[in-house]
Design an enzyme around this catalytic site. Structure first.
Site, PDB file in Angstrom:
ATOM      1  N   GLY A  12      -1.410   9.489  -0.569  1.00  0.00           N
ATOM      2  CA  GLY A  12      -1.931   9.584   0.794  1.00  0.00           C
ATOM      3  C   GLY A  12      -3.217   8.824   1.049  1.00  0.00           C
ATOM      4  N   ASN A  14      -3.414   5.894   2.329  1.00  0.00           N
ATOM      5  CA  ASN A  14      -3.279   5.284   3.666  1.00  0.00           C
ATOM      6  C   ASN A  14      -3.467   6.333   4.763  1.00  0.00           C
ATOM      7  OD1 ASN A  14      -2.548   2.274   3.744  1.00  0.00           O
ATOM      8  ND2 ASN A  14      -1.353   3.053   2.017  1.00  0.00           N
ATOM      9  N   ARG A  66      23.334  14.735   2.926  1.00  0.00           N
ATOM     10  CA  ARG A  66      22.338  13.882   3.592  1.00  0.00           C
ATOM     11  C   ARG A  66      22.358  14.132   5.100  1.00  0.00           C
ATOM     12  NH1 ARG A  66      18.274  11.210   0.781  1.00  0.00           N
ATOM     13  NH2 ARG A  66      17.297   9.853   2.265  1.00  0.00           N
ATOM     14  N   ASN A 108       5.613   0.969   9.570  1.00  0.00           N
ATOM     15  CA  ASN A 108       5.567   1.149   8.117  1.00  0.00           C
ATOM     16  C   ASN A 108       4.530   0.201   7.527  1.00  0.00           C
ATOM     17  OD1 ASN A 108       6.604   1.939   5.455  1.00  0.00           O
ATOM     18  ND2 ASN A 108       7.519  -0.101   5.367  1.00  0.00           N
ATOM     19  N   HIS A 110       3.819  -1.900   4.181  1.00  0.00           N
ATOM     20  CA  HIS A 110       4.505  -2.367   2.966  1.00  0.00           C
ATOM     21  C   HIS A 110       3.519  -3.219   2.153  1.00  0.00           C
ATOM     22  CE1 HIS A 110       7.787  -3.384   0.331  1.00  0.00           C
ATOM     23  NE2 HIS A 110       7.338  -4.636   0.346  1.00  0.00           N
ATOM     24  N   ASP A 151      12.654  -2.988   5.558  1.00  0.00           N
ATOM     25  CA  ASP A 151      11.515  -3.917   5.703  1.00  0.00           C
ATOM     26  C   ASP A 151      11.856  -5.142   6.555  1.00  0.00           C
ATOM     27  OD1 ASP A 151      10.084  -2.200   3.965  1.00  0.00           O
ATOM     28  OD2 ASP A 151      10.773  -3.303   2.202  1.00  0.00           O
ATOM     29  N   GLN A 179      -8.243  -4.094   0.249  1.00  0.00           N
ATOM     30  CA  GLN A 179      -8.549  -5.277   1.081  1.00  0.00           C
ATOM     31  C   GLN A 179      -7.566  -5.463   2.234  1.00  0.00           C
ATOM     32  OE1 GLN A 179      -9.040  -8.781  -1.358  1.00  0.00           O
ATOM     33  NE2 GLN A 179     -10.668  -7.873  -2.575  1.00  0.00           N
ATOM     34  N   GLU A 181      -4.189  -2.981   3.001  1.00  0.00           N
ATOM     35  CA  GLU A 181      -3.487  -1.837   3.604  1.00  0.00           C
ATOM     36  C   GLU A 181      -4.408  -0.929   4.418  1.00  0.00           C
ATOM     37  OE1 GLU A 181      -0.679   0.300   1.127  1.00  0.00           O
ATOM     38  OE2 GLU A 181      -0.699  -1.310  -0.330  1.00  0.00           O
TER      39      GLU A 181
HETATM   40  C1  GAR Z   1       1.190   2.113  -0.576  1.00  0.00           C
HETATM   41  O1  GAR Z   1       0.808   1.037  -1.412  1.00  0.00           O
HETATM   42  C2  GAR Z   1       2.246   1.667   0.411  1.00  0.00           C
HETATM   43  O2  GAR Z   1       2.070   0.358   0.860  1.00  0.00           O
HETATM   44  C3  GAR Z   1       3.485   1.785  -0.420  1.00  0.00           C
HETATM   45  O3  GAR Z   1       3.318   2.986  -1.140  1.00  0.00           O
HETATM   46  C4  GAR Z   1       1.908   3.186  -1.377  1.00  0.00           C
HETATM   47  C5  GAR Z   1       1.534   4.586  -0.932  1.00  0.00           C
HETATM   48  O4  GAR Z   1       0.203   4.891  -1.283  1.00  0.00           O
HETATM   49  N1  GAR Z   1       4.663   1.802   0.389  1.00  0.00           N
HETATM   50  C6  GAR Z   1       5.801   1.219   0.018  1.00  0.00           C
HETATM   51  O5  GAR Z   1       5.964   0.667  -1.053  1.00  0.00           O
HETATM   52  C7  GAR Z   1       6.915   1.291   1.054  1.00  0.00           C
HETATM   53  N2  GAR Z   1       7.960   0.370   0.741  1.00  0.00           N
HETATM   54  P1  GAR Z   1      -0.595   6.082  -0.587  1.00  0.00           P
HETATM   55  O6  GAR Z   1       0.296   7.341  -0.680  1.00  0.00           O
HETATM   56  O7  GAR Z   1      -1.826   6.228  -1.409  1.00  0.00           O
HETATM   57  O8  GAR Z   1      -0.875   5.703   0.838  1.00  0.00           O
END
Ligand code: GAR
Length: 208
Positions: A12, A14, A66, A108, A110, A151, A179, A181
């Site tokens: 978490g 982000n 599902r 999203n 990525h 994506d 830098q 995300e």
């Molecule tokens: C992040 O690096 C995000 O970009 C990636 O998972 C991580 C989550 O980190 N997402 C993907 O790879 C989606 N395809 P976080 O839980 O610390 O935010």
């Protein structure tokens, strides 16, 4: 006020970047109304709790099929009445009916410069392992709208990050987060909150 629902699976960071950006004013006219995780142990749920934001877990593992999961997942999302859904490290496939209902209202983050190192199988650390294996010199992150593909939706923001000689996947992942995300995801939410992003002919246009 833009009501934002954040979907998470892991640490978490982000989510934290979004919460911190609201606190320090880098995001205005938006609030996080809830956090949903598929993983009961996700530290992201602790971050939500600490911020006084409702959090809940809903996992495909707890459903027979599902279809049953997708129906309950959609109901859970609808209960927050979100204007925007943010996938912040959410590793469950979004059901088509949710994409249809929230068309161009799901984004999203990525951890690569799409269209490099994206699609099925590219998530988390695997993205950075693949980038180092290929020997690319520039990596980065992308915020995009979510469509029916993996994506493939319209790209909103990207930021590049240089690879360094001694990088390991873990070191590179951290630098891409710091830098790129944690900067472009809050920025995209702020732009959307101010009505500055529209989608035309499958492309996202930013009005700065
Ligand atoms: C992040 O690096 C995000 O970009 C990636 O998972 C991580 C989550 O980190 N997402 C993907 O790879 C989606 N395809 P976080 O839980 O610390 O935010």
């Amino acid at each position: 006020m833009l009501n934002v629902l954040v979907l998470v699976s892991g640490g978490g960071t982000n989510l934290q970047a979004i919460l911190d950006s609201i606190t320090d004013g880098r995001i205005t006219d938006a609030q996080v109304v809830g956090v949903i995780s598929n993983n009961p142990k996700a530290y992201a749920l602790e971050r939500a709790k600490a911020a006084g934001i409702p959090g809940q877990c809903i996992s495909p593992k707890n459903f027979g099929t599902r279809e049953e999961f997708n129906a309950e997942f959609l109901k859970a999302v609808q209960s927050y009445e979100p204007d925007l859904i943010v996938l912040a490290g959410f590793l469950v496939v979004i059901p088509p009916e949710m994409i249809a209902e929230y068309r161009n209202r799901i984004i999203n983050i990525h951890p690569s410069l799409i269209p490099s190192f994206c699609g099925t199988g590219y998530y988390g650390l695997k993205v950075h392992e693949a980038a180092l294996d290929r020997g690319v010199k520039v990596v980065g992150a992308t915020v995009h709208f979510v469509d029916e593909g993996t994506d493939t939706g319209p790209i909103i923001l990207q930021r590049a990050v240089e690879v360094q000689a001694k990088d390991t996947p873990e070191i590179l992942q951290k630098r891409v987060m710091e830098q790129a995300e944690w900067k472009i995801l809050p920025k995209a939410i702020d732009l959307i909150a101010h009505g500055k992003v529209c989608v035309t002919d499958g492309r996202a246009i930013i009005e700065e």
